[in-house]
Design an enzyme around this catalytic site. Structure first.
Site, PDB file in Angstrom:
ATOM      1  N   ASN A 153    -138.644 -74.338  -6.688  1.00 22.48           N
ATOM      2  CA  ASN A 153    -139.605 -75.277  -7.278  1.00 22.48           C
ATOM      3  C   ASN A 153    -140.040 -76.214  -6.151  1.00 22.48           C
ATOM      4  OD1 ASN A 153    -140.866 -77.392  -8.612  1.00 22.48           O
ATOM      5  ND2 ASN A 153    -139.333 -77.575 -10.235  1.00 22.48           N
ATOM      6  N   LYS A 179    -136.732 -78.043  -5.081  1.00 25.82           N
ATOM      7  CA  LYS A 179    -135.558 -77.903  -5.935  1.00 25.82           C
ATOM      8  C   LYS A 179    -135.301 -76.409  -6.044  1.00 25.82           C
ATOM      9  CE  LYS A 179    -136.634 -81.971  -8.758  1.00 25.82           C
ATOM     10  NZ  LYS A 179    -137.230 -82.440 -10.013  1.00 25.82           N
ATOM     11  N   ARG A 230    -142.161 -71.644  -8.855  1.00 30.29           N
ATOM     12  CA  ARG A 230    -143.057 -72.477  -9.657  1.00 30.29           C
ATOM     13  C   ARG A 230    -144.377 -72.582  -8.909  1.00 30.29           C
ATOM     14  NH1 ARG A 230    -143.244 -79.012 -10.231  1.00 30.29           N
ATOM     15  NH2 ARG A 230    -144.788 -79.094 -11.884  1.00 30.29           N
ATOM     16  N   HIS A 255    -147.232 -78.914 -15.953  1.00 29.25           N
ATOM     17  CA  HIS A 255    -145.853 -79.041 -16.462  1.00 29.25           C
ATOM     18  C   HIS A 255    -145.622 -78.088 -17.627  1.00 29.25           C
ATOM     19  CE1 HIS A 255    -146.043 -83.506 -15.035  1.00 29.25           C
ATOM     20  NE2 HIS A 255    -145.356 -82.806 -14.139  1.00 29.25           N
ATOM     21  N   HIS A 290    -143.360 -85.456 -21.128  1.00 31.50           N
ATOM     22  CA  HIS A 290    -142.691 -85.131 -19.856  1.00 31.50           C
ATOM     23  C   HIS A 290    -142.965 -86.293 -18.907  1.00 31.50           C
ATOM     24  CE1 HIS A 290    -141.525 -82.314 -16.460  1.00 31.50           C
ATOM     25  NE2 HIS A 290    -142.153 -83.285 -15.824  1.00 31.50           N
ATOM     26  N   LEU A 291    -141.950 -87.136 -18.729  1.00 37.33           N
ATOM     27  CA  LEU A 291    -142.140 -88.351 -17.923  1.00 37.33           C
ATOM     28  C   LEU A 291    -141.274 -88.267 -16.667  1.00 37.33           C
ATOM     29  CD1 LEU A 291    -141.839 -90.918 -20.896  1.00 37.33           C
ATOM     30  CD2 LEU A 291    -143.899 -89.717 -20.102  1.00 37.33           C
ATOM     31  N   GLY A 292    -141.849 -87.746 -15.597  1.00 36.55           N
ATOM     32  CA  GLY A 292    -141.146 -87.690 -14.311  1.00 36.55           C
ATOM     33  C   GLY A 292    -141.938 -88.539 -13.340  1.00 36.55           C
ATOM     34  N   ARG A 334    -149.892 -91.872  -9.511  1.00 37.59           N
ATOM     35  CA  ARG A 334    -151.236 -91.447  -9.954  1.00 37.59           C
ATOM     36  C   ARG A 334    -151.726 -92.342 -11.092  1.00 37.59           C
ATOM     37  NH1 ARG A 334    -149.334 -85.372 -10.864  1.00 37.59           N
ATOM     38  NH2 ARG A 334    -147.674 -85.645  -9.344  1.00 37.59           N
ATOM     39  N   ARG A 391    -136.300 -97.130 -12.300  1.00 35.98           N
ATOM     40  CA  ARG A 391    -135.054 -97.908 -12.193  1.00 35.98           C
ATOM     41  C   ARG A 391    -135.302 -99.242 -11.493  1.00 35.98           C
ATOM     42  NH1 ARG A 391    -132.129 -92.605 -10.021  1.00 35.98           N
ATOM     43  NH2 ARG A 391    -134.242 -92.473  -9.206  1.00 35.98           N
ATOM     44  N   GLY A 393    -137.242 -86.986 -15.572  1.00 35.86           N
ATOM     45  CA  GLY A 393    -136.448 -88.088 -15.013  1.00 35.86           C
ATOM     46  C   GLY A 393    -136.484 -89.389 -15.817  1.00 35.86           C
ATOM     47  N   GLU A 424    -136.795 -76.505 -15.907  1.00 33.42           N
ATOM     48  CA  GLU A 424    -137.872 -75.643 -15.422  1.00 33.42           C
ATOM     49  C   GLU A 424    -137.295 -74.442 -14.675  1.00 33.42           C
ATOM     50  OE1 GLU A 424    -139.627 -79.221 -13.604  1.00 33.42           O
ATOM     51  OE2 GLU A 424    -141.587 -78.472 -14.227  1.00 33.42           O
TER      52      GLU A 424
HETATM   53  N1  LIG Z   1    -131.501 -93.586 -14.669  1.00 33.65           N
HETATM   54  C1  LIG Z   1    -132.820 -93.673 -14.605  1.00 33.65           C
HETATM   55  N2  LIG Z   1    -133.481 -94.666 -15.241  1.00 33.65           N
HETATM   56  C2  LIG Z   1    -134.820 -94.749 -15.189  1.00 33.65           C
HETATM   57  N3  LIG Z   1    -135.598 -93.882 -14.521  1.00 33.65           N
HETATM   58  C3  LIG Z   1    -135.008 -92.880 -13.868  1.00 33.65           C
HETATM   59  C4  LIG Z   1    -133.596 -92.698 -13.867  1.00 33.65           C
HETATM   60  N4  LIG Z   1    -133.303 -91.607 -13.141  1.00 33.65           N
HETATM   61  C5  LIG Z   1    -134.483 -91.113 -12.691  1.00 33.65           C
HETATM   62  N5  LIG Z   1    -135.510 -91.867 -13.126  1.00 33.65           N
HETATM   63  C6  LIG Z   1    -136.937 -91.686 -12.853  1.00 33.65           C
HETATM   64  O1  LIG Z   1    -137.246 -90.312 -12.768  1.00 33.65           O
HETATM   65  C7  LIG Z   1    -138.255 -90.110 -11.769  1.00 33.65           C
HETATM   66  C8  LIG Z   1    -138.178 -88.692 -11.226  1.00 33.65           C
HETATM   67  O2  LIG Z   1    -138.279 -87.785 -12.285  1.00 33.65           O
HETATM   68  P1  LIG Z   1    -138.328 -86.204 -12.023  1.00 33.65           P
HETATM   69  O3  LIG Z   1    -138.492 -85.557 -13.348  1.00 33.65           O
HETATM   70  O4  LIG Z   1    -137.157 -85.802 -11.180  1.00 33.65           O
HETATM   71  O5  LIG Z   1    -139.684 -86.152 -11.231  1.00 33.65           O
HETATM   72  P2  LIG Z   1    -140.384 -85.070 -10.315  1.00 33.65           P
HETATM   73  O6  LIG Z   1    -139.908 -83.718 -10.779  1.00 33.65           O
HETATM   74  O7  LIG Z   1    -141.814 -85.311 -10.583  1.00 33.65           O
HETATM   75  O8  LIG Z   1    -139.960 -85.384  -8.915  1.00 33.65           O
HETATM   76  C9  LIG Z   1    -137.939 -91.165 -10.722  1.00 33.65           C
HETATM   77  O9  LIG Z   1    -139.086 -91.577 -10.075  1.00 33.65           O
HETATM   78  C10 LIG Z   1    -137.347 -92.317 -11.551  1.00 33.65           C
HETATM   79  O10 LIG Z   1    -138.356 -93.236 -11.836  1.00 33.65           O
HETATM   80  C1  LIG Z   2    -148.024 -81.068 -11.901  1.00 36.25           C
HETATM   81  C2  LIG Z   2    -147.158 -82.206 -11.528  1.00 36.25           C
HETATM   82  O1  LIG Z   2    -147.548 -83.342 -11.656  1.00 36.25           O
HETATM   83  O2  LIG Z   2    -145.931 -81.909 -11.070  1.00 36.25           O
HETATM   84  P1  LIG Z   2    -144.811 -82.942 -10.558  1.00 36.25           P
HETATM   85  O3  LIG Z   2    -144.510 -83.815 -11.728  1.00 36.25           O
HETATM   86  O4  LIG Z   2    -143.640 -82.054 -10.194  1.00 36.25           O
HETATM   87  O5  LIG Z   2    -145.410 -83.675  -9.419  1.00 36.25           O
HETATM   88 MG   LIG Z   3    -141.066 -82.378 -11.928  1.00 38.01          MG
END
Ligand SMILES: Nc1ncnc2c1ncn2[C@@H]1O[C@H](COP(=O)(O)OP(=O)(O)O)[C@@H](O)[C@H]1O
Ligand SMILES: CC(=O)OP(=O)(O)O
Ligand SMILES: [Mg+2]
Length: 405
Positions: free
Chosen positions: A10, A17, A93, A182, A210-212, A243, A286, A332, A386
Site C-alpha cells: 500500500n 504499508k 493498492r 478509499h 473513513h477518517l485518516g 486537503r 492528537r 486513524g 485495506e
Molecule cells: N490516538 C489517536 N487519536 C487521535 N487521532 C489519531 C490517533 N492515532 C492516529 N490518529 C490520526 O490518524 C491519522 C492517520 O490515519 P491513517 O488512517 O493511518 O491515515 P493514512 O492512511 O491516510 O496515512 C493521523 O494523522 C492522526 O491524526
Molecule cells: C485517496 C486517499 O486520500 O488516500 P490516503 O488517505 O491514503 O491519502
Molecule cells: Mg489510508
C-alpha cells in the site's frame, strides 16, 4: 496451487504499508511500514509475526524504489523474501483506476499505461503506486502482480451522484466526473458493519466515515456505494489532514486573478497546505486535541470546521439513503478519536443517532458498537483492513486464473 502467500503493498505519497499473508487461513506473517520517504528522518518498522521479532531502521530512504528494496531485504531476513516459491502474487493498492477498472486486475503493460495516464487526477498517489509496482515487477518478473483500485467500489454510483453539473460534452471528453476513493476500505468496513449487526450486507444501509489523513464519507445501500464525498480527485469532500475538501471553485479563480498565484501553487496549497494543517499548523488529530485542552483557539476553530463538515455529510447521506441502519467510523482518526466521534454525532438524536459515552471511551482493535442499547441507528467503530481486503481480492483473482476460469 502450492503457493499460498500474498504480499500486499500500500504505497502512499510518503509511506509504504505492507503485509505478507498466508491465504490458507488469512494469517499475517509479517507487517510493516516505511514512513517519511524522501526525508532525512525516514523510518522502517518491520514485524515478523511468527517469531515476534520487530526491527527498526532509521535514516534517509530516498524514494519508493529504495523503500521497497529495503522491505524486500527485511522479508528475506525472516526467510520469506520475494524469491520465495510460496509467494503466489503481489497485490498493490492503486488509488485511481478511472472508469476502466471495476475489478481487481492482473497488471500488464496496458494496465501500467492506464495507471500512468491517470496521474494528473491522483498526483499524490498514482506515481507512488506505479513505483511500487515497477520495483516489485523487477524483483519478481514471473509473479502475477494485481492492482486493487480505490475507485472500483464506487463504480456503482448512479449518474445523478457521479456527474458534476457542467456541460456534458466537455465532461465526457475529459472524463470529468466523481470517481471516489478509499473504496477498498469502504467496501470492507460496510461489510464488517453488517456482520457486526448480524445481518447480510444486502439488507443494510450504512454511512461509512473513513477518517485518516485523507478522509471520505460514503453512503452504502445494500452493500453498494450510492454516493461518496471524494470526486475527480481525492481533494473533494471532508476537511482532511492537509486537503481543503469542498470549497467554492471560484476561490481558485480569485486566488489566481486577485492573489496572483499560479495554478500549480494553488494545487499545492489545496492538497498539501490546507485542511487541519492550513487552519492551525497541525494535521495530527492528537496534537489538535492536546492544543484544544490547553485552550488554543486556533486548534479549536480548526476542529470545529472539521466537525461541521463531517456533520453536514452525515446529514446529506442520511437523506440520500432515506433509511440508515448504521454509521461506521474507521481509519486513524475514526478508530482512535472518541472525541471526534462524539462531536460528529452531537445533536443528531432527532435522526436516531447517539453515542454512549462509556462505550465510546473503550479502546481496542475489534469492531464494536458505541450506540446506546435500543438506538434506532447503530453507531460502530470498525477498524479498516485495506491490506487484508487487497490480499483476499488478489488471491481470489490469481486462484481463478490458475484454474483457467
Ligand atoms: N490516538 C489517536 N487519536 C487521535 N487521532 C489519531 C490517533 N492515532 C492516529 N490518529 C490520526 O490518524 C491519522 C492517520 O490515519 P491513517 O488512517 O493511518 O491515515 P493514512 O492512511 O491516510 O496515512 C493521523 O494523522 C492522526 O491524526
Ligand atoms: C485517496 C486517499 O486520500 O488516500 P490516503 O488517505 O491514503 O491519502
Ligand atoms: Mg489510508
Amino acid at each position: 496451487m502450492n503457493a499460498t502467500r500474498v504480499l500486499v503493498l500500500n504505497s502512499g505519497s510518503s509511506s509504504v504499508k505492507y503485509q505478507l499473508l498466508d491465504m490458507r487461513d488469512a494469517s499475517r506473517l509479517a507487517v510493516g511500514l516505511v514512513e517519511r520517504i524522501g526525508e532525512q528522518t525516514s523510518r522502517l518498522k518491520h514485524t515478523c509475526l511468527s517469531s515476534g521479532d520487530t526491527r527498526e531502521q532509521n535514516g534517509p530512504i530516498a524514494d519508493h524504489d529504495a523503500a521497497l528494496k529495503a522491505v524486500a531485504e527485511e522479508l528475506a531476513k525472516d526467510g520469506s523474501g520475494l524469491d520465495s516459491p510460496e509467494l503466489a502474487a503481489i497485490g498493490h493498492r492503486v488509488v485511481h483506476g478511472g472508469m476502466f477498472f471495476t475489478e481487481p486486475t492482473v497488471i500488464d503493460d496496458a494496465v501500467l499505461t492506464e495507471i500512468e495516464r491517470l496521474i494528473p487526477v491522483a498526483p499524490l498517489h498514482n506515481p507512488a503506486n506505479l513505483t511500487g509496482i515497477r520495483t516489485a515487477m523487477a524483483l519478481r518478473p514471473d509473479l502475477p502482480q494485481v492492482a486493487v483500485f480505490d475507485t472500483a467500489f464506487h463504480t456503482t454510483m448512479p449518474e445523478s451522484a457521479a456527474r458534476y453539473a457542467i456541460e456534458t460534452k466537455l465532461a465526457d471528453r475529459y472524463r470529468v466526473r466523481r470517481y471516489g476513493f478509499h473504496g477498498t476500505s469502504h467496501a470492507y468496513v460496510s461489510r464488517e458493519t453488517a456482520r457486526l449487526l448480524g445481518r447480510a450486507p444486502e439488507d443494510v444501509n450504512v454511512i461509512v466515515l473513513h477518517l485518516g489523513n485523507g478522509a471520505s464519507a460514503t453512503a452504502v445501500r445494500g452493500g453498494k456505494c450510492v454516493d461518496t464525498s471524494m470526486g475527480l480527485t481525492p481533494l473533494e469532500g471532508l476537511v482532511m489532514g492537509t486537503r481543503s475538501g469542498d470549497l467554492d471553485p471560484a476561490v481558485i479563480f480569485h486566488l489566481q486573478r486577485v492573489g496572483g498565484m499560479s495554478m500549480d501553487e494553488i494545487d499545492t496549497l489545496l492538497n498539501k497546505r490546507s485542511g487541519l494543517f492550513g487552519l492551525c499548523g497541525d494535521n495530527d488529530m492528537r496534537e489538535i486535541r492536546r492544543r484544544m485542552d490547553e485552550g488554543d483557539e486556533q486548534a479549536r476553530l480548526a476542529f470545529d470546521i472539521y466537525i461541521h463538515r463531517l456533520k453536514k455529510y452525515i446529514g446529506a447521506y442520511y437523506a440520500v439513503l432515506g433509511t440508515v441502519d448504521a454509521v461506521a467510523f474507521t481509519a486513524g482518526v475514526g478508530e482512535n478519536a472518541d472525541f471526534v466521534r462524539a462531536a460528529a454525532l452531537a445533536g443528531l438524536e432527532g435522526l436516531g443517532l447517539a453515542v454512549d459515552g462509556a462505550r465510546n471511551a473503550v479502546r481496542g482493535g475489534e469492531a464494536r458498537l458505541i450506540s446506546p442499547d435500543g438506538a434506532r441507528v447503530a453507531v460502530a467503530v470498525v477498524p479498516t483492513d485495506e491490506e487484508m481486503e487487497i490480499a483476499s481480492q488478489t488471491y481470489a483473482l490469481v486462484g481463478k486464473d490458475s484454474r483457467g476460469n
